[in-house]
Motif scaffolding. Structure first.
Motif, short mmCIF file in Angstrom:
data_model
loop_
_atom_site.label_atom_id
_atom_site.label_comp_id
_atom_site.label_asym_id
_atom_site.label_seq_id
_atom_site.Cartn_x
_atom_site.Cartn_y
_atom_site.Cartn_z
N SER A 1 42.65 114.82 60.69
CA SER A 1 43.94 114.77 61.38
C SER A 1 45.09 115.04 60.42
CB SER A 1 44.11 113.42 62.08
OG SER A 1 44.11 112.35 61.16
N MET A 2 44.99 114.58 59.17
CA MET A 2 46.06 114.86 58.21
C MET A 2 46.07 116.35 57.82
SD MET A 2 46.10 111.43 55.79
CE MET A 2 47.39 112.07 54.70
N LEU A 3 44.91 116.96 57.72
CA LEU A 3 44.86 118.40 57.45
C LEU A 3 45.40 119.18 58.64
CD1 LEU A 3 41.43 118.68 55.60
CD2 LEU A 3 43.72 118.89 54.61
N LEU B 1 34.18 115.40 65.32
CA LEU B 1 35.59 115.47 64.94
C LEU B 1 36.35 116.48 65.79
CD1 LEU B 1 35.25 115.40 61.04
CD2 LEU B 1 36.03 113.53 62.51
N GLU B 2 35.71 117.60 66.08
CA GLU B 2 36.37 118.62 66.89
C GLU B 2 36.51 118.15 68.34
OE1 GLU B 2 36.43 123.47 67.22
OE2 GLU B 2 34.59 122.48 66.57
N SER C 1 36.85 115.16 69.38
CA SER C 1 37.85 114.10 69.47
C SER C 1 39.27 114.64 69.39
CB SER C 1 37.65 113.08 68.34
OG SER C 1 38.04 113.63 67.08
N GLY C 2 39.44 115.87 68.95
CA GLY C 2 40.76 116.45 68.78
C GLY C 2 41.33 116.27 67.38
N ALA C 3 40.65 115.48 66.54
CA ALA C 3 41.15 115.27 65.17
C ALA C 3 41.04 116.54 64.34
CB ALA C 3 40.38 114.14 64.51
N LEU C 4 39.96 117.30 64.53
CA LEU C 4 39.70 118.50 63.74
C LEU C 4 40.19 119.73 64.48
CD1 LEU C 4 38.32 119.68 61.18
CD2 LEU C 4 36.26 119.94 62.56
N ALA C 5 41.16 120.43 63.90
CA ALA C 5 41.63 121.68 64.49
C ALA C 5 40.53 122.74 64.35
CB ALA C 5 42.90 122.15 63.79
N PRO C 6 40.37 123.61 65.35
CA PRO C 6 39.30 124.61 65.31
C PRO C 6 39.29 125.46 64.04
CG PRO C 6 40.27 124.53 67.50
CD PRO C 6 41.12 123.66 66.62
N ASP C 7 40.48 125.76 63.48
CA ASP C 7 40.51 126.61 62.31
C ASP C 7 40.07 125.89 61.04
OD1 ASP C 7 42.76 125.01 62.33
OD2 ASP C 7 44.18 126.58 61.80
N PRO D 1 58.50 112.99 61.95
CA PRO D 1 57.92 111.88 62.69
C PRO D 1 56.68 111.30 62.02
CG PRO D 1 57.14 113.93 63.60
CD PRO D 1 58.10 114.30 62.50
N PHE D 2 56.33 110.10 62.44
CA PHE D 2 55.01 109.56 62.15
C PHE D 2 54.05 110.08 63.20
CE2 PHE D 2 57.90 106.41 60.23
CZ PHE D 2 57.40 106.41 58.93
N THR D 3 52.86 110.42 62.80
CA THR D 3 51.91 111.03 63.74
C THR D 3 50.81 110.08 64.18
OG1 THR D 3 50.54 111.92 61.94
CG2 THR D 3 52.34 113.30 62.73
N GLY D 4 50.69 108.93 63.55
CA GLY D 4 49.66 107.98 63.96
C GLY D 4 49.42 106.94 62.89
N SER D 5 48.68 105.92 63.27
CA SER D 5 48.37 104.81 62.38
C SER D 5 47.53 105.26 61.19
CB SER D 5 47.61 103.74 63.17
OG SER D 5 47.18 102.69 62.34
N SER D 6 47.70 104.57 60.07
CA SER D 6 46.87 104.85 58.89
C SER D 6 46.74 103.59 58.06
CB SER D 6 47.45 105.99 58.05
OG SER D 6 48.65 105.57 57.42
N ALA D 7 45.67 103.54 57.27
CA ALA D 7 45.46 102.42 56.34
C ALA D 7 44.85 103.01 55.07
CB ALA D 7 44.54 101.36 56.94
N PHE D 8 45.68 103.22 54.06
CA PHE D 8 45.24 103.81 52.80
C PHE D 8 45.50 102.85 51.65
CE2 PHE D 8 45.20 107.67 55.20
CZ PHE D 8 44.47 108.60 54.49
N MET D 9 44.76 103.03 50.58
CA MET D 9 45.06 102.31 49.35
C MET D 9 46.43 102.77 48.84
SD MET D 9 41.33 102.88 47.64
CE MET D 9 39.86 102.58 48.63
N ARG D 10 47.18 101.83 48.31
CA ARG D 10 48.52 102.15 47.86
C ARG D 10 48.50 102.89 46.52
NH1 ARG D 10 53.18 100.17 49.91
NH2 ARG D 10 52.14 98.44 50.97
N MET D 11 49.43 103.82 46.36
CA MET D 11 49.60 104.49 45.08
C MET D 11 49.72 103.44 43.98
SD MET D 11 52.61 107.16 43.89
CE MET D 11 51.96 108.62 44.70
N ARG D 12 48.97 103.63 42.91
CA ARG D 12 48.89 102.61 41.87
C ARG D 12 50.26 102.25 41.31
NH1 ARG D 12 44.34 103.23 37.22
NH2 ARG D 12 43.17 103.73 39.13
#
Length: 383
Positions: free
Chosen positions: A99-101, A15-16, A18-24, A228-239
């Protein structure tokens, strides 16, 4: 090093790298094991479909999937026993979680609200990073919330976990410096925006009714949030935001095609609905339009409807054809609207997710390209 510890390090390293995970965030991912939030039987979302995995039968495969970069389904059909039709709870793909964190950009002393606890991995990561007293997480489903609470008991840092409706935020803990949703919405809840401090950040998956989805990073100012939007996502919709479509008979009370006009298009409907980015752009421009598809042996029909139950259209796709029959009925021309926004998008050079953004103001949603003042163009039938 144990097998679990080794798997945890390897996933964190990937993850790190790939750039998705920030070092902190690295230490939190090393300290909070993903496997602790998975049931003994789960379904991994692989390229070949959902793979059922039972820890008792295949412990090595179970651990491998637990630390793979894939989403893992932990509940189907809201916990019903009618089969496995729709996944309704999961532990998200690690790349997406990281990436969201990263987008959330939390700092020491920030208080964080999360909507959609699920099994609890995301909330646990936040609690490890920020301290348990700084994290509030809300889950609607009591059974899922109970499982998350059991998962949290194995940790040193236990967030404040609430059974409730994430659409309402959690006022007793407000205001928050940061907010994050782990389920997709097509309308950003005003109550959540109202509980974020001025200049605070709200990160969420935004999924228009028509299709597609992307993560939005919104900066809050009073009742307004924009970013802005930061990238593609596919999540289950809020019920609470799942759309219950009316019957087709409500649109077409008589025999097909009724009073529909007949036209032709050279745009294949599948260049729109089978392209995640294209369908997302269409959904931003026409937020009250949805589609259904009817597959036959020789032809596939795409049906389009508006939520106002005033208009409908069909586009018939035949393999190898150079043009496709269109039928449109009602005051709006459903396919013409879709075709128009798709043509605009192509003329602009097919801009990607990161060039689009969203402003939410008093419940009104406005999508834009590159900057908030550059709104998406209106389409025929909407003004």
């Amino acid at each position: 090093m144990t097998a679990v510890a080794d798997a945890r390090v390897r996933l964190t390293d990937r993850l790190e790298a790939s750039g998705a995970l920030a070092p902190d965030w690295r230490q939190a991912f090393l300290d909070v094991g993903r496997h602790l939030f998975l049931p003994d039987v789960f379904w991994a979302d692989t390229s070949e479909g959902y793979e059922r995995c039972d820890r008792a039968e295949s412990p090595e495969r179970w651990l491998q999937l637990a630390y793979s970069d894939t989403a893992i389904v932990t509940q189907w059909d809201d916990g019903g026993d009618g089969g496995q039709r729709e996944p309704t709870s999961s532990v998200s793909m690690p790349t997406m979680v990281a990436s969201m964190l990263r987008d959330l950009d939390v700092h020491e002393g920030h208080k964080v609200w999360e909507g959609g606890t699920g099994p609890g991995w995301n909330a646990a990561l936040l609690a490890r990073r920020q301290g348990a007293h700084s994290v509030v997480t809300v889950e609607l489903d009591p059974a899922i919330a109970a499982r998350a609470a059991a998962n949290f008991r194995a940790l040193d840092a236990v967030p404040t976990a609430v059974v409730g409706d994430a659409e309402h935020g959690y006022l007793p803990g407000a205001p928050y410096d940061r907010g994050i949703l782990t389920c997709a919405v097509r309308e950003v809840p005003p109550a959540v925006i109202g509980q974020i401090r001025p200049q605070g950040v709200l990160v969420l998956p935004f999924a228009p009714l028509f299709g597609g989805g992307a993560v939005a990073r919104l900066t809050v100012s009073g009742a307004t949030a924009t970013g802005p939007f930061t990238g593609s996502s596919a999540f289950m919709r809020m019920r609470q935001q799942r759309y219950q479509a009316p019957s087709v008979d409500d649109y077409l009370p008589g025999d097909w095609p009724g009073d529909a006009s007949q036209e032709y298009t050279t745009l294949s409907p599948f260049k729109v609905v089978d392209d995640w980015l294209a369908s997302f752009v269409v959904g931003l421009a026409v937020p009250d339009v949805y589609y259904r598809r009817s597959d036959g042996d020789d032809m596939t029909s795409l049906w389009l409807f508006d939520t106002g139950v005033t208009s409908w259209a069909t586009v018939d796709f035949v393999d190898g054809a150079s043009r496709y029959e269109v039928r449109q009925s009602g005051p709006r021309r459903m396919w013409s609207e879709v075709e128009e926004i798709h043509r605009w998008w192509e003329k602009e050079g097919r801009p990607g997710f990161g060039r689009f953004g969203l402003t939410v103001d008093g419940g009104e949603h406005r999508a834009w390209l590159d900057e908030p003042a550059n709104l998406l163009p209106p389409v025929r039938g909407r003004g």
